[in-house]
Design an enzyme around this catalytic site. Structure first.
Site, PDB file in Angstrom:
ATOM      1  N   LYS A  48      -1.065  -9.299   2.869  1.00  0.00           N
ATOM      2  CA  LYS A  48      -0.252  -8.858   4.016  1.00  0.00           C
ATOM      3  C   LYS A  48      -1.083  -7.942   4.876  1.00  0.00           C
ATOM      4  CE  LYS A  48       3.416  -5.871   3.676  1.00  0.00           C
ATOM      5  NZ  LYS A  48       2.955  -4.705   4.451  1.00  0.00           N
TER       6      LYS A  48
ATOM      7  N   GLU B 294       9.836  -4.038  10.051  1.00  0.00           N
ATOM      8  CA  GLU B 294      10.221  -2.728   9.493  1.00  0.00           C
ATOM      9  C   GLU B 294      10.671  -1.759  10.585  1.00  0.00           C
ATOM     10  OE1 GLU B 294       7.357  -0.810   6.882  1.00  0.00           O
ATOM     11  OE2 GLU B 294       8.629   0.968   6.711  1.00  0.00           O
TER      12      GLU B 294
ATOM     13  N   GLU C 257      -0.823  -5.436   8.527  1.00  0.00           N
ATOM     14  CA  GLU C 257       0.029  -4.857   9.561  1.00  0.00           C
ATOM     15  C   GLU C 257      -0.498  -5.357  10.895  1.00  0.00           C
ATOM     16  OE1 GLU C 257       0.701  -0.679   9.052  1.00  0.00           O
ATOM     17  OE2 GLU C 257       1.275  -0.956   6.959  1.00  0.00           O
TER      18      GLU C 257
ATOM     19  N   ASP D  71       0.838  -1.207   0.000  1.00  0.00           N
ATOM     20  CA  ASP D  71       0.000   0.000   0.000  1.00  0.00           C
ATOM     21  C   ASP D  71       0.874   1.259   0.000  1.00  0.00           C
ATOM     22  OD1 ASP D  71       0.872  -0.145   2.610  1.00  0.00           O
ATOM     23  OD2 ASP D  71      -1.106   0.115   3.520  1.00  0.00           O
TER      24      ASP D  71
ATOM     25  N   ASP E  91      -1.138  -6.091  -0.203  1.00  0.00           N
ATOM     26  CA  ASP E  91      -1.469  -5.507   1.103  1.00  0.00           C
ATOM     27  C   ASP E  91      -2.971  -5.302   1.248  1.00  0.00           C
ATOM     28  OD1 ASP E  91       0.754  -5.099   2.700  1.00  0.00           O
ATOM     29  OD2 ASP E  91       1.201  -3.106   1.895  1.00  0.00           O
TER      30      ASP E  91
HETATM   31  O1  KIV Z   1       3.560  -1.062   1.560  1.00  0.00           O
HETATM   32  C1  KIV Z   1       4.714  -1.507   1.389  1.00  0.00           C
HETATM   33  O2  KIV Z   1       5.370  -1.306   0.378  1.00  0.00           O
HETATM   34  C2  KIV Z   1       5.272  -2.296   2.475  1.00  0.00           C
HETATM   35  C3  KIV Z   1       6.749  -2.518   2.447  1.00  0.00           C
HETATM   36  C4  KIV Z   1       7.408  -1.305   2.944  1.00  0.00           C
HETATM   37  C5  KIV Z   1       7.126  -3.716   3.218  1.00  0.00           C
HETATM   38  O3  KIV Z   1       4.587  -2.691   3.363  1.00  0.00           O
END
Ligand code: KIV
Length: 272
Positions: A118, A187, A120, A49, A88
């Site tokens: 993915k 991160e 968070e 994202d 994401d």
């Molecule tokens: O959104 C993204 O690109 C990410 C990376 C920084 C891991 O989550």
């Protein structure tokens, strides 16, 4: 059986099996031409994202929508054949209930054809992760600096400076692994903390601004290609794309203005 002549993509269990072995190469992509280039060289492509900031010019990732993720996810799938593609889930589409997370993750998987999502993951996320995994959706977790929470955290700052926060990061990583995540992005934490996370979980850690000791690394591709003057301090620029584009655009501008534009090359050839 599929009628398609498919080249097999890297799978979530194959990524998990790389724990402690050959480091996992990951980059972000948001479009077909970039995915076409990365596919040969990456184990995993993330449709992050971060596209809100590096493609759409938003100040944070908070305004990214599910439709944006799906559109870019489709583009990346069209450009890749071998790498595992992870998309994401954006802010506001998964946090309030595992059921809603499942509906939105399933939509992303069905409409893009990607292989995983993915999220968070703070300490609250374990229930959502196991709910998704039990229902057929591989989940990559993301701990440490979580950009979707930047309004609570107070900015894009390194995390885990206090013992309390460092412990929370280790706990949420262990919880994410226990809930069935196939890998975890770590991160913006110290190398020492990232190494502790890597030792504490039995799934690969994918570092970004974390530690060379992680099981793999990821960078935001436009950052590592040098598209922007300002990038996070830890990012090595492997190319100077902004300068290359600027030089090309200036040459083009000068040729147009001076009428030295190559007339042959720029003339549309009509068929007789
Ligand atoms: O959104 C993204 O690109 C990410 C990376 C920084 C891991 O989550």
């Amino acid at each position: 059986m599929s009628a398609q002549n498919q080249i097999r993509r890297m799978t979530a269990p194959e990524i998990t099996a790389r724990k402690g072995k050959e480091p996992i190469v990951c980059l972000t992509a948001y479009d077909t031409p970039t995915a076409l280039i990365l596919d040969e060289h990456c184990d995993l492509i993330l449709v992050g994202d971060s596209l809100g900031m590096v493609v759409h010019g938003l100040v944070t990732t908070v305004g990214v929508t599910l439709d944006m993720m799906i559109m870019h996810g489709q583009a990346v799938m069209r450009g890749s054949q071998k790498a595992m593609v992870v998309v994401d889930l954006p802010f506001g589409y998964y946090e309030d209930s595992p059921e809603r997370a499942f509906r939105n993750a399933a939509r992303v998987m069905c409409e893009t054809g990607c292989q995983a999502v993915k999220i968070e993951s703070g300490s609250h996320a374990a229930a959502t992760i196991s709910y998704l995994v039990e229902r057929g959706i591989p989940v990559m977790s993301h701990v440490g600096l979580r950009p979707q929470s930047m309004n609570v955290l107070g900015g894009f700052r390194a995390r885990g400076r206090t013992q309390k926060v460092a412990d929370e990061i280790i706990e949420s990583s262990v919880a994410a692994a226990g809930a069935g995540s196939f890998a975890v992005v770590v991160e913006g934490v110290s190398a020492e903390l990232a190494d502790k996370v890597t030792a504490a979980v039995d799934i690969p850690t994918i570092g970004i601004g974390a530690s060379a000791g992680c099981d793999g690394q990821i960078l935001v591709t436009p950052d590592m290609l040098g598209m922007f003057d300002r990038t996070p301090k830890f990012v090595k620029k492997y190319a100077g794309l902004k300068d290359i584009i600027e030089t090309a655009v200036k040459s083009y501008r000068d040729e147009v203005r001076s009428r030295s534009f190559p007339s042959d090359a720029q003339t549309y050839k009509f068929r007789k």
